[in-house]
Design a protein around this motif. Structure first.
Motif, PDB file in Angstrom:
ATOM      1  N   ILE A 195     -11.028  80.145 107.706  1.00 19.68           N
ATOM      2  CA  ILE A 195     -11.083  81.529 107.212  1.00 19.68           C
ATOM      3  C   ILE A 195     -10.870  81.621 105.701  1.00 19.68           C
ATOM      4  O   ILE A 195     -10.808  82.725 105.145  1.00 19.68           O
ATOM      5  CB  ILE A 195     -10.048  82.413 107.946  1.00 19.68           C
ATOM      6  N   LEU A 255      -8.246  80.683 103.776  1.00 23.25           N
ATOM      7  CA  LEU A 255      -6.914  81.083 103.314  1.00 23.25           C
ATOM      8  C   LEU A 255      -5.976  79.888 103.165  1.00 23.25           C
ATOM      9  O   LEU A 255      -4.755  80.062 103.136  1.00 23.25           O
ATOM     10  CB  LEU A 255      -6.290  82.102 104.285  1.00 23.25           C
ATOM     11  N   MET A 313      -8.628  89.492 102.520  1.00 24.77           N
ATOM     12  CA  MET A 313      -7.862  88.351 103.020  1.00 24.77           C
ATOM     13  C   MET A 313      -7.132  88.705 104.312  1.00 24.77           C
ATOM     14  O   MET A 313      -7.023  87.889 105.234  1.00 24.77           O
ATOM     15  CB  MET A 313      -6.867  87.878 101.962  1.00 24.77           C
ATOM     16  N   ARG A 315      -8.123  90.826 106.496  1.00 27.67           N
ATOM     17  CA  ARG A 315      -9.116  90.862 107.581  1.00 27.67           C
ATOM     18  C   ARG A 315      -9.458  89.444 108.039  1.00 27.67           C
ATOM     19  O   ARG A 315      -9.644  89.193 109.238  1.00 27.67           O
ATOM     20  CB  ARG A 315     -10.373  91.594 107.100  1.00 27.67           C
ATOM     21  N   ARG A 316      -9.514  88.505 107.108  1.00 33.45           N
ATOM     22  CA  ARG A 316      -9.733  87.103 107.499  1.00 33.45           C
ATOM     23  C   ARG A 316      -8.589  86.602 108.374  1.00 33.45           C
ATOM     24  O   ARG A 316      -8.803  85.864 109.331  1.00 33.45           O
ATOM     25  CB  ARG A 316      -9.826  86.221 106.257  1.00 33.45           C
ATOM     26  N   LEU A 346      -8.919  87.527 111.923  1.00 31.88           N
ATOM     27  CA  LEU A 346      -9.832  86.615 112.608  1.00 31.88           C
ATOM     28  C   LEU A 346      -9.101  85.340 113.014  1.00 31.88           C
ATOM     29  O   LEU A 346      -9.243  84.862 114.139  1.00 31.88           O
ATOM     30  CB  LEU A 346     -11.020  86.286 111.709  1.00 31.88           C
ATOM     31  N   THR A 349     -16.649  93.854 109.602  1.00 29.40           N
ATOM     32  CA  THR A 349     -17.052  93.943 108.191  1.00 29.40           C
ATOM     33  C   THR A 349     -16.952  95.355 107.644  1.00 29.40           C
ATOM     34  O   THR A 349     -17.503  95.657 106.583  1.00 29.40           O
ATOM     35  CB  THR A 349     -18.497  93.434 108.011  1.00 29.40           C
ATOM     36  N   LEU A 359     -17.341  88.717 101.404  1.00 27.42           N
ATOM     37  CA  LEU A 359     -16.565  88.540 102.630  1.00 27.42           C
ATOM     38  C   LEU A 359     -17.445  88.732 103.854  1.00 27.42           C
ATOM     39  O   LEU A 359     -17.303  88.014 104.847  1.00 27.42           O
ATOM     40  CB  LEU A 359     -15.393  89.522 102.661  1.00 27.42           C
ATOM     41  N   MET A 416     -19.215  85.559 104.470  1.00 33.30           N
ATOM     42  CA  MET A 416     -18.306  84.550 105.002  1.00 33.30           C
ATOM     43  C   MET A 416     -18.044  84.770 106.487  1.00 33.30           C
ATOM     44  O   MET A 416     -18.060  83.831 107.286  1.00 33.30           O
ATOM     45  CB  MET A 416     -16.981  84.583 104.229  1.00 33.30           C
ATOM     46  N   LEU A 417     -17.842  86.041 106.877  1.00 34.51           N
ATOM     47  CA  LEU A 417     -17.616  86.345 108.282  1.00 34.51           C
ATOM     48  C   LEU A 417     -18.853  86.028 109.113  1.00 34.51           C
ATOM     49  O   LEU A 417     -18.755  85.490 110.216  1.00 34.51           O
ATOM     50  CB  LEU A 417     -17.216  87.815 108.438  1.00 34.51           C
ATOM     51  N   ASN A 467     -18.981  82.335 109.678  1.00 30.74           N
ATOM     52  CA  ASN A 467     -18.002  81.919 110.680  1.00 30.74           C
ATOM     53  C   ASN A 467     -18.459  82.274 112.088  1.00 30.74           C
ATOM     54  O   ASN A 467     -18.274  81.500 113.026  1.00 30.74           O
ATOM     55  CB  ASN A 467     -16.640  82.561 110.396  1.00 30.74           C
TER      56      ASN A 467
END
Length: 309
Positions: free
Chosen positions: A128, A130, A145, A147-148, A151, A168, A175, A178-179, A182
């Motif tokens: 994610i 982080l 961050m 929200r990540r 996940l 989203t 972001l 990125m989501l 993933n």
């Protein structure tokens, strides 16, 4: 592995009214199968019943009637196994501000009974993005961050099914990309993804199959391609060589002149073919400089299915 990750039959939920007022039916007998290994879109307007359905799947709301089967486990017969099979990334940013990302993942894993030797906190933090914030307090993280991290918390017990509730909403383009990456990666590894979103282009891009809920009922459920094919409306955009005195006419053809001089001709493929549309342009004495066609997108389908219900 089961053929369907989730099977729902006759699912109803009625919320009790206040002070003798009649109750509100949020779900009115939903039947739904979600295939294992799919990216499944769950769409509907506000108040349609999506959140109630998700919360029932997560075990946060008690259903009024019906049956829910998650990864082969009946929710009533095997509640612990059915809850362990699903992870939910909620829309709300419900994080303890005094936990670090690593601490939050460790606590979440403990709540699911994941032994310390099987925890994947560092792996999830890398996934994610982080890893460099592992020891920062959650209150210092940006909204994206956080929200990540939501996940990551949904993944700590390696669920077979991952529910992403508006993942989203309100995030920036970086972001969102990125989501999406993933989601694709997790799905490629065999995880079933259920996605709710207000961004219809996101559902069109990501989802194999889609169900549309309205007023507590499933009003459509099909592959994304088949849903798009339900509307056979087409639009042909003609750019003339010069100014036009006469607009085309023809049975089943709706003509609109645009401010830039282009002519939009709307027709239904089941009634009129493209050749007949072009013939109407030629009959009007219009010389064509450029031509392109457009067809319905998921937003058109969504509006068509929810407008009159």
């Amino acid at each position: 592995m089961t053929a369907n990750a989730i099977e729902i039959r006759g699912l109803r939920k009625t919320y009790a009214g206040r002070r003798g007022a009649p109750g509100k039916e949020a779900l009115g007998g939903v039947d739904l199968d979600i295939p294992a290994g799919s990216v499944f879109g769950l769409l509907g307007p506000n108040g349609a019943g999506k959140s109630t359905l998700i919360n029932i799947l997560a075990g946060l709301v008690i259903k009024t009637a019906g049956r829910v089967n998650i990864w082969g486990f009946d929710q009533d017969v095997n509640p612990r196994q059915s809850r362990a099979a699903i992870g939910v990334m909620p829309q709300e940013l419900n994080l303890d501000p005094f936990f670090t990302p690593r601490g939050a993942l460790e606590v979440q894993a403990g709540l699911y009974g994941v032994p310390k030797s099987q925890r994947r906190s560092d792996e999830i933090l890398r996934l994610i993005g982080l890893e460099d914030k592992a020891q920062a307090y959650a209150r210092t993280l940006s909204g994206g961050m956080r929200r990540r991290l939501l996940l990551g918390k949904a993944l700590v017990h390696a669920p077979h099914v991952l529910v992403l509730d508006e993942p989203t909403a309100g995030v920036d383009i970086e972001l969102r990309q990125m989501l999406w990456e993933n989601i694709r990666r997790l799905n490629a590894e065999g995880m079933t993804i259920i996605l709710t979103t207000h961004y219809l282009e996101e559902a069109e891009e990501m989802c194999d199959q889609i169900a549309i809920i309205n007023h507590g009922q499933v009003v459509a459920r099909d592959s994304t391609a088949n849903l798009l094919a339900r509307l056979d409306a087409r639009m042909m955009i003609i750019v003339p060589e010069g100014p036009t005195d006469t607009l085309p006419t023809g049975d089943g053809i709706e003509v609109t002149e645009r401010p830039d001089g282009a002519i939009a001709l709307t027709y239904h493929a089941g009634q009129t073919n493209a050749e007949a549309v072009l013939a109407s342009v030629r009959d009007a004495g219009i010389r064509i400089r450029d031509v392109r066609t457009e067809q319905a997108d998921l937003q058109d389908v969504f509006l068509e299915l929810t407008r009159s219900r």
